[in-house]
Design an enzyme around this catalytic site. Structure first.
Site, mmCIF file in Angstrom:
data_model
loop_
_atom_site.group_PDB
_atom_site.id
_atom_site.type_symbol
_atom_site.label_atom_id
_atom_site.label_comp_id
_atom_site.label_asym_id
_atom_site.label_seq_id
_atom_site.Cartn_x
_atom_site.Cartn_y
_atom_site.Cartn_z
ATOM 1 N N GLU A 33 -5.090 1.892 27.856
ATOM 2 C CA GLU A 33 -4.736 1.011 26.734
ATOM 3 C C GLU A 33 -4.701 -0.430 27.214
ATOM 4 O O GLU A 33 -4.056 -0.752 28.199
ATOM 5 C CB GLU A 33 -3.381 1.430 26.145
ATOM 6 N N ILE A 185 -5.133 -2.950 1.838
ATOM 7 C CA ILE A 185 -4.300 -3.970 2.500
ATOM 8 C C ILE A 185 -3.899 -5.050 1.502
ATOM 9 O O ILE A 185 -2.723 -5.425 1.417
ATOM 10 C CB ILE A 185 -5.055 -4.599 3.691
ATOM 11 N N HIS A 446 12.854 22.534 -10.465
ATOM 12 C CA HIS A 446 13.222 21.646 -11.561
ATOM 13 C C HIS A 446 14.570 20.999 -11.258
ATOM 14 O O HIS A 446 15.481 21.690 -10.805
ATOM 15 C CB HIS A 446 13.312 22.443 -12.859
#
Ligand code: FAD
Ligand code: NAI
Length: 467
Positions: A33, A185, A446
């Site tokens: 990274e 976006i 419900h």
């Protein structure tokens, strides 16, 4: 030289999920990274920070407008923008730390730096200090993601002319915000700043918002956003921005050309899409082929043109969505382990996290018409759903498209509060090739909003109960 079964370049949702799945399957894995934090676009400047701002700005608006009618008396809320940004940052930090923890837990090596593919089995990583090391590996997965698409002739300075990244960190609420592009976006971040007090004008090239979404849904949704105070200029383009004065002056022209008008703004957000990110990967030298749109070209097994090199996520074809990247990450790891990894591209949900939310899975009416498919429509509005009525949040509807002959559900489209949660019962149904009848006969609790999904399924057979 370190040796691995798999080196993944990029730690966005595609990369880090791929690494974890591969480690679960017994592989020795490293991730590379170049950013100082893990998590990619999604965790740092995408999905997560935008959802934090959407959440806090939604509550800000509710506190100002909806509490009173429920009998909750509060004085008009005031905005502490630095604190709101801090709330967002805490969320980012928490998630990024979570990924760091998962890397450790799964014994995945994190190598910091920019990864370059040297060919089959070799990745060179250059750290921030300029020092390079080479990782040897049986397989490489490229998960380098995407970057902001630029508007020709307009320079994004992330201060006054911003991309989504700048729009997530404005220091002041703009009085006037121009958003270029009525995509996901533009509408999400436009909503954030409108709720916090900005006057928002969205300039969209096409004659509709949210291209790719069902046309009827987009039309109704636009009306709701207009009612909330957003202004739309459709069929228009921004051709230039004069930033010499205190206010920006955007030149807005009809898409087909013609007389331009000048619109003033404090901030212009450019949100016209994203492009695959391949810079610095050395793909050309390594012989990795790109397609005509600059995406890494892959086959059905995510394999590129170079043996042992695979690619997933935003950098390859398909919707630029975190969950699509994640599923591809899992699939390629399973394929590398000799399993039958697979992604069903027909059932990838898409959600716009505005209020109300818009959620969709499968085909739109336009797509079915174009393909000549004979289909039936079942629709149910939230105005007829008990839970939505008592909460006074009745905007929107559920629309189900089913094959006219077989009743198989082909597409589900929802506008409404929590639509992004409700869509998943449709996803599961469609994964199993289910019919509208299957959904209609499934007991729903419900009172829930999800009962509207069941009612829409009943409506496919013209037998909705509450309509
Ligand atoms: P990315 O997340 O982009 O990660 C790629 C990583 O690779 C980055 O960390 C980058 O630094 C690293 N990298 C690149 N090249 C190299 C190299 N050579 N060496 C080392 N590292 C490298 N999607 C959704 O599904 N839901 C949402 O709500 C959503 N909201 C979004 C909001 C915004 C504002 C934006 C911009 C995007 C949003 N997305 C959303 C899209 C989502 O962020 C992407 O689809 C997703 O992040 C793609 O994942 P990825 O792993 O392919 O790439
Ligand atoms: P987008 O592709 O969703 O929308 C871009 C819009 O800009 C389109 O409507 C397009 O017609 C318009 N446009 C293009 N050129 C233009 C021009 N010159 N002038 C005016 N309008 C123009 O792209 P966006 O919104 O930038 O998002 C990028 C990616 O990020 C998307 O692929 C999306 O999937 C992902 N994303 C997903 C989110 C989610 O899942 N909730 C949230 C935010 C982003």
């Amino acid at each position: 030289m370190a040796t691995y079964d798999l080196v993944v370049i990029g730690t966005g949702p595609g990369g880090y999920v791929c690494a974890i799945r591969a480690a679960q399957l017994g592989m020795k894995v490293a991730v590379v990274e170049k950013n100082s934090t893990l998590g990619g676009t999604c965790l740092n400047v995408g999905c997560m920070p935008s959802k934090a701002l959407l959440y806090s700005s939604e509550l800000f608006e509710e506190a100002g407008h909806s509490f009173g009618k429920m009998g909750i008396k509060v004085s008009a809320p005031t905005l502490d923008l630095p604190a709101l940004m801090n709330f967002k940052q805490q969320g980012i930090d928490g998630n990024v730390k979570g990924v760091e923890f998962l890397m450790k837990k799964n014994k995945i090596d994190v190598v910091s730096g920019t990864g370059k593919v040297l060919g089959t089995g070799k990745v060179e990583v250059t750290g921030a200090d300029g020092k390079a090391q080479t990782l040897e590996t049986k397989n490489i997965v490229i998960a380098s993601g995407s970057a902001v698409a630029n508007l020709k002739g307009i320079e994004i300075d992330e201060k006054r002319i911003v991309s989504s990244t700048g729009a997530l960190s404005l220091e002041k609420v703009p009085e006037k915000l121009i958003v270029v592009g009525a995509g996901v976006i533009g509408l999400e971040l436009g909503s954030v700043w409108r709720r916090l007090g900005a006057q928002v004008t969205v300039v969209e090239f096409l004659d509709r918002i949210l291209p790719g979404m069902d046309g009827e849904v987009a039309k109704q949704f636009q009306r709701m956003l207009e009612k909330q105070g957003m202004t739309f200029k459709l069929g228009a383009k921004v051709t230039g921005i004069d930033s010499s004065g205190k206010l920006l002056k955007a030149q807005v022209e009809p898409a087909a050309g013609g007389t331009a008008e000048s619109l003033e703004a404090d901030i212009v957000l450019v949100a016209i899409g994203r492009t695959p990110y391949t810079a610095g990967l050395g793909l050309q030298e390594a012989g990795v082929t790109l397609d005509e749109r600059g995406r890494v070209k892959i086959d059905h097994h995510f394999a590129t043109s170079v043996k042992g090199v695979y690619a997933i996520g935003d950098v390859v074809a398909g919707p630029m969505l975190a969950h699509k990247a994640e599923d591809e990450g899992v699939a390629v790891a399973e394929i590398l382990a000799g399993q039958a990894g697979h992604v069903n591209y027909d059932v990838i949900p898409g959600v716009v996290y505005t209020t109300p939310e818009v959620a969709a899975v499968g085909k739109t009416e336009e797509e079915l018409k174009a393909a000549g498919v004979n289909y039936t429509v079942g629709k149910f509005p939230f105005t007829a759903n008990g839970r939505s009525k008592v909460n006074q949040t009745t905007d929107g509807f559920v629309k189900i498209l089913a094959d006219a002959k077989t009743d198989r559900v082909l597409g589900v489209h929802i506008i409404g509060r929590e639509a992004g949660e409700m869509i998943h019962e449709a996803c599961v149904l469609m994964e199993f090739g289910g019919s509208a009848e299957d959904l209609a006969r499934t007991c729903h609790a419900h009172p829930t909003r999800s009962e509207a999904v069941k009612e829409a399924a009943l409506a496919v057979g013209k037998r909705a109960i509450h309509m």
